[in-house]
Design a protein around this motif. Sequence first.
Motif, PDB file in Angstrom:
ATOM      1  N   TYR A   1       0.779  -1.049   0.007  1.00  0.00           N
ATOM      2  CA  TYR A   1       0.066   0.065  -0.220  1.00  0.00           C
ATOM      3  C   TYR A   1       0.881   1.255   0.126  1.00  0.00           C
ATOM      4  CZ  TYR A   1      -3.689  -3.177   1.150  1.00  0.00           C
ATOM      5  OH  TYR A   1      -4.552  -4.422   1.184  1.00  0.00           O
ATOM      6  N   GLY A   2       2.049   1.310   0.064  1.00  0.00           N
ATOM      7  CA  GLY A   2       2.650   2.298   0.130  1.00  0.00           C
ATOM      8  C   GLY A   2       3.053   2.996   1.586  1.00  0.00           C
TER       9      GLY A   2
ATOM     10  N   ALA B   1       1.350  -0.589  -4.975  1.00  0.00           N
ATOM     11  CA  ALA B   1       2.317   0.382  -4.217  1.00  0.00           C
ATOM     12  C   ALA B   1       2.564   1.101  -5.516  1.00  0.00           C
ATOM     13  CB  ALA B   1       3.607  -0.729  -3.953  1.00  0.00           C
ATOM     14  N   GLN B   2       2.472   0.734  -6.528  1.00  0.00           N
ATOM     15  CA  GLN B   2       2.608   1.565  -7.662  1.00  0.00           C
ATOM     16  C   GLN B   2       1.521   2.847  -7.817  1.00  0.00           C
ATOM     17  OE1 GLN B   2       4.799  -0.977 -10.813  1.00  0.00           O
ATOM     18  NE2 GLN B   2       3.709   0.498 -11.673  1.00  0.00           N
TER      19      GLN B   2
ATOM     20  N   GLY C   1      -0.733   3.445  -5.444  1.00  0.00           N
ATOM     21  CA  GLY C   1      -1.196   4.247  -4.174  1.00  0.00           C
ATOM     22  C   GLY C   1      -2.579   3.825  -3.845  1.00  0.00           C
TER      23      GLY C   1
ATOM     24  N   ALA D   1       8.293  -0.048   1.436  1.00  0.00           N
ATOM     25  CA  ALA D   1       7.588   0.896   0.293  1.00  0.00           C
ATOM     26  C   ALA D   1       8.639   1.192  -0.674  1.00  0.00           C
ATOM     27  CB  ALA D   1       7.025   1.954   0.840  1.00  0.00           C
ATOM     28  N   GLN D   2       9.890   1.371  -0.436  1.00  0.00           N
ATOM     29  CA  GLN D   2      10.823   1.662  -1.452  1.00  0.00           C
ATOM     30  C   GLN D   2      11.079   0.421  -2.185  1.00  0.00           C
ATOM     31  OE1 GLN D   2      12.666   4.422  -1.854  1.00  0.00           O
ATOM     32  NE2 GLN D   2      11.413   5.430  -0.468  1.00  0.00           N
TER      33      GLN D   2
ATOM     34  N   ARG E   1       8.464  -0.117  -5.003  1.00  0.00           N
ATOM     35  CA  ARG E   1       8.453   0.925  -6.092  1.00  0.00           C
ATOM     36  C   ARG E   1       9.284   0.327  -7.400  1.00  0.00           C
ATOM     37  NH1 ARG E   1      10.464   6.818  -3.673  1.00  0.00           N
ATOM     38  NH2 ARG E   1       8.447   6.860  -2.461  1.00  0.00           N
TER      39      ARG E   1
END
Length: 205
Positions: free
Chosen positions: A34-35, A99-100, A102, A170-171, A174
């Motif tokens: 989910y970021g 994650a991309q 959002g 989160a990193q 990406r």
Amino acid sequence: MDTHVWLAYVVTAILFSLAPGSGTVNSISNGLSYGMRKSLASIIGLQLGLAFHIVLVGAGIGALVAKSALAFSIIKWVGVIYLVWLGIQKWRDRSSLIAQTGEGTKSSWDLMRNAVLINLTNPKSIVFLVALFPQFINPMQPQMPQLLVLGVTTVVIDGIVMLGYISLAAQMGRFIRSDRVMGKINKVFGGMFMGCGALLAAAKA
């Protein structure tokens, strides 16, 4: 509370938070899926659950839970069922590259609620705190201020550690460009949730 005692507790609390567990798995999974921004709600949830345990320990109820096999077992098996259920949900997750984009199928409220329940249904935290706090409390001084310092320290440190896990995940998210890879990662974390459930099932008071 003396400074050297507090610093010793800080080191202990860091090790406690860094130790792999269901909260760690939840944080990494959310950060990846989910970021960073959306997953912050799960950190709040974990700390609310942890704070509740600290209050119980401070009130003396934690000691009763730690000594009561029945109470421990009830909380433990509720936790086991919940973690296995989360694992199955994650295993079956067909979400795309959340994650991309959002965006995700779960709201921030859902993530926070799940995190609260993950910590609430982990009786090992209560037992650990019951065993740990007395080692750093001076019986010759007022106990409530000392409990407050230890409790706030525990919550802040655990929040920072979980924030670090989420940020790192989160990193990593990406760089994920494949739905197939995301699906495999969901299965890995699903298995990890179920593994945490199995470990909790084997725990003894």
